[in-house]
Structure formats: structure tokens, C-alpha cells
Design a protein around this motif. Sequence first.
Motif, short mmCIF file in Angstrom:
data_model
loop_
_atom_site.label_atom_id
_atom_site.label_comp_id
_atom_site.label_asym_id
_atom_site.label_seq_id
_atom_site.Cartn_x
_atom_site.Cartn_y
_atom_site.Cartn_z
N HIS A 57 0.85 -1.20 0.00
CA HIS A 57 0.00 0.00 0.00
C HIS A 57 0.89 1.25 0.00
CE1 HIS A 57 -2.98 2.98 1.08
NE2 HIS A 57 -3.94 2.06 1.00
N PRO A 58 0.65 2.19 -0.92
CA PRO A 58 1.55 3.34 -1.03
C PRO A 58 1.56 4.26 0.19
CG PRO A 58 -0.36 3.62 -2.45
CD PRO A 58 -0.40 2.21 -1.95
N ALA A 59 0.54 4.21 1.03
CA ALA A 59 0.52 5.05 2.23
C ALA A 59 1.19 4.38 3.42
CB ALA A 59 -0.91 5.44 2.59
N LEU A 60 1.47 3.08 3.32
CA LEU A 60 2.09 2.37 4.44
C LEU A 60 3.49 2.92 4.71
CD1 LEU A 60 2.18 0.04 6.52
CD2 LEU A 60 3.10 -1.40 4.69
N ASP A 61 3.72 3.35 5.94
CA ASP A 61 5.04 3.82 6.35
C ASP A 61 5.65 2.73 7.22
OD1 ASP A 61 7.26 5.12 7.56
OD2 ASP A 61 6.33 7.06 7.12
N ARG A 62 6.54 1.95 6.64
CA ARG A 62 7.10 0.80 7.35
C ARG A 62 8.00 1.22 8.50
NH1 ARG A 62 8.70 -2.92 2.07
NH2 ARG A 62 6.62 -2.89 1.10
N GLU A 63 8.64 2.37 8.38
CA GLU A 63 9.51 2.86 9.46
C GLU A 63 8.71 3.33 10.66
OE1 GLU A 63 12.66 2.63 9.63
OE2 GLU A 63 13.27 2.17 7.56
N LEU A 64 7.47 3.72 10.46
CA LEU A 64 6.63 4.20 11.56
C LEU A 64 5.68 3.12 12.07
CD1 LEU A 64 5.67 7.81 10.37
CD2 LEU A 64 7.77 6.99 11.47
N THR A 65 5.60 2.00 11.37
CA THR A 65 4.76 0.88 11.80
C THR A 65 5.55 0.05 12.80
OG1 THR A 65 3.53 0.79 9.73
CG2 THR A 65 3.60 -1.23 11.03
N SER A 66 5.04 -0.04 14.02
CA SER A 66 5.77 -0.71 15.11
C SER A 66 5.23 -2.12 15.35
CB SER A 66 5.68 0.12 16.39
OG SER A 66 6.30 1.37 16.22
N VAL A 67 6.15 -3.00 15.72
CA VAL A 67 5.82 -4.40 15.94
C VAL A 67 6.42 -4.85 17.27
CG1 VAL A 67 5.95 -6.74 15.01
CG2 VAL A 67 5.91 -4.78 13.44
N ALA A 68 5.58 -5.40 18.14
CA ALA A 68 6.06 -5.97 19.40
C ALA A 68 6.30 -7.46 19.19
CB ALA A 68 5.04 -5.75 20.51
N VAL A 69 7.52 -7.88 19.48
CA VAL A 69 7.93 -9.27 19.29
C VAL A 69 8.21 -9.89 20.65
CG1 VAL A 69 9.69 -10.76 18.28
CG2 VAL A 69 8.88 -8.76 17.01
N VAL A 70 7.66 -11.06 20.90
CA VAL A 70 7.86 -11.76 22.17
C VAL A 70 8.60 -13.06 21.91
CG1 VAL A 70 6.75 -12.83 24.17
CG2 VAL A 70 5.78 -10.75 23.18
N ASP A 71 9.79 -13.15 22.48
CA ASP A 71 10.63 -14.34 22.29
C ASP A 71 10.76 -14.70 20.81
OD1 ASP A 71 11.04 -14.59 25.04
OD2 ASP A 71 9.19 -15.75 25.28
N GLY A 72 10.89 -13.67 19.97
CA GLY A 72 11.10 -13.86 18.54
C GLY A 72 9.85 -13.97 17.70
N ALA A 73 8.67 -14.02 18.33
CA ALA A 73 7.41 -14.17 17.59
C ALA A 73 6.64 -12.86 17.57
CB ALA A 73 6.56 -15.27 18.20
N VAL A 74 6.07 -12.51 16.42
CA VAL A 74 5.24 -11.31 16.34
C VAL A 74 4.03 -11.48 17.25
CG1 VAL A 74 3.75 -9.94 14.84
CG2 VAL A 74 5.97 -10.71 14.01
N ALA A 75 3.83 -10.51 18.14
CA ALA A 75 2.74 -10.60 19.11
C ALA A 75 1.73 -9.48 18.95
CB ALA A 75 3.31 -10.56 20.53
N SER A 76 2.18 -8.28 18.57
CA SER A 76 1.29 -7.13 18.44
C SER A 76 1.91 -6.17 17.43
CB SER A 76 1.11 -6.44 19.80
OG SER A 76 0.14 -5.41 19.73
N TYR A 77 1.08 -5.32 16.84
CA TYR A 77 1.59 -4.39 15.85
C TYR A 77 0.65 -3.18 15.74
CZ TYR A 77 -2.05 -6.49 12.94
OH TYR A 77 -3.26 -6.94 12.47
N SER A 78 1.19 -2.07 15.25
CA SER A 78 0.40 -0.86 15.02
C SER A 78 0.83 -0.27 13.69
CB SER A 78 0.62 0.14 16.15
OG SER A 78 -0.29 1.22 16.05
N VAL A 79 -0.08 -0.30 12.72
CA VAL A 79 0.21 0.10 11.34
C VAL A 79 0.06 1.62 11.18
CG1 VAL A 79 -0.52 -0.13 8.94
CG2 VAL A 79 -0.53 -2.13 10.46
N ALA A 80 1.02 2.22 10.51
CA ALA A 80 1.01 3.66 10.25
C ALA A 80 0.87 3.94 8.76
CB ALA A 80 2.30 4.30 10.77
N HIS A 81 -0.12 4.76 8.44
CA HIS A 81 -0.25 5.29 7.09
C HIS A 81 -0.01 6.80 7.17
CE1 HIS A 81 -2.91 1.95 5.09
NE2 HIS A 81 -1.76 1.49 5.55
N THR A 82 0.74 7.33 6.24
CA THR A 82 1.04 8.77 6.23
C THR A 82 0.85 9.32 4.83
OG1 THR A 82 3.40 8.34 5.86
CG2 THR A 82 2.68 8.60 8.15
#
Length: 309
Positions: free
Chosen positions: A207-232
Motif C-alpha cells: 500500500h503506497p501510504a504504508l510507512d514501514r519505518e513508523l509501523t511498530s511491531v512488538a515481538v515476544v521471544d522472537g514471535a510477532v505478538a502485536s503491531y500498530s500500522v502507520a499510514h502517512t
Amino acid sequence: MTLTVRDFRAADAESVAAARRSAFPYLVTTPRTVVWAVESAPVARHYRLLVAEADGEVVGASEVGVFHDSDEPGLAFANTTVSARARGRGAGSALVTAAEEYLAGLGTAKVFAWTLDEPGAVTFAERRGYRRGRASRVQRLDLTAAALPPLNAGGLPDGVELRTAADFADDPRPLYEADVECTRDEPGDVATTRPPYAEWLAATWEHPALDRELTSVAVVDGAVASYSVAHTDGRGRYWSGMTGTLRAFRGRGLAKLAKNDSLHRARSAGCREAFTGNDGDNEPMLAINKWFGYEPAHMEWRYVRELSA
């Protein structure tokens, strides 16, 4: 006035984006996202972008298609926007009529449409036979003045790391798996099936609005657990595309960690306003956004019409 409804052309992108921003100023809309939506839509969606042209000027648009990934067949959408200065001149009616005729030709049973909680918009929808459904609450946070919680105050919980979507550039599949699970749990009118990975890549990751540098991902013991997507949009506006936590990790405050990290990144990158939209029944996210200091900005209603009626 000469009014024409026709299919979108690439040269219309700026006018369509301007019309959408005038009606929905909180959305991340750019000429690039308008063109991308037309060019990248899956064939099975039967997507069309209709525009209303008045005396040679594009004054509104309607994005039309079917929910090809729905568990229930025959469901479609028609979201219509008319520039604020051009309303009351028949453009909206012409667009909706054309959209409904197109969808009826596809055998659609129901059409869903988002409508602002404004008297004119609500009256327009109900006069055309649409009935009110779910509410979506749009909230705003002034990033220039917001007192965001300190980053990682006291340190992160054991085993938790904060990363960005950019860290998954070589293999975004873990984000795909997380997004599929979390999206399925979101309240809404239309239940969807699991999208193929290639389709998710095209619709979400690219998606052209997706800002991957501003999209944060919480990883627990190496596994993706939570995330917050940023569009700008490059104009100082930030939209929360999705915040989710996998079922096995809920109740641990990880969504707050991920979203707080994303908001701090957004402010550092020069974003001035943060917006988010939540289903009216999504109490957990409404509470999280209130905790961050988001304030009510707008409300939308999901309207639906039985085309057979």
C-alpha cells in the motif's frame, strides 16, 4: 450545468483526492493512493472508480466493487464522495445511481456505504432506501501537543522487543499471519475469508501510504505478538491503519507498547495529527485510544441497502 458520470482516468487523481480530503479530512488520501486502488484491485473485486464531471471539472467520485473475500456472497460496497463546494447539484445522486446499476448487473444482493454523521448525508442515504447499521468513531490526537507516555519507561517486559515493519522487509509473512488473525477478530458487517498471501502483499504490504519505518511491531521471544500500522500522506497526517494483538498475547499491554512506539516515531518524523477509526463496539481499542489522549473528531455510519428492493 452539464453533469457526466464516467470511469476514472489517471489525470483525475488529484481532483478525486481533493474531493475526498474535503469530505473526510482525517483520511490519508493522495493522488498516488487513488491511482493505486484502481490499478491494484483484484479482478474478483470488480472494482470501478466512477467520477462525476461537472462542466469539465471532476467534483466527486464513487468507489464500487464486491466483497470478493466475504463468507457471504452477493455483498458489495459503494462509497461516494462529493467535493464540499459542489454538493446539492446532483453529482451524488448521479454517482450512486450509476454505482447501484453497475452492482445490480453483477447480481449483488446488498450494498454497503459509509456516511458521515451529518444531517445532509444521513438524509441523502435514507431517502435512497439505505438503513443505518454500525457506527465508526473517528478520533484525533494532536501530536504537537500530546503528552505521550515515555518510551519504554522502566524497560520492556522480559522477552519483548520493539521493531518496525521495515525490519521484516525480507520476509513479511509473520506480519501477514498476525494481520489475518487480528482482522478476523475485528467487529464489522462483513466477515471475510483468509486472503492469499500474494493478495495481502499487494493490498497491505505494498500500500503506497504504508510507512514501514513508523509501523511498530512488538515481538515476544522472537514471535510477532502485536503491531500498530502507520499510514502517512506527506502532509503531516498519520492514520492508524490497524492495531492488533494475537490472541495468545492479549491482556499484556502489548498494543499500547506498539502504538506508543509508533506515535513517538510519527512525531519525530514530523507528523502533526494522528487519526484513528474504531468500530463503535470495539471497546478495547476505544479505551486504548482514550488512554493516549485521542479526542472524538467525527462519526460515520455504515448504511446498507437491499438492491432487490
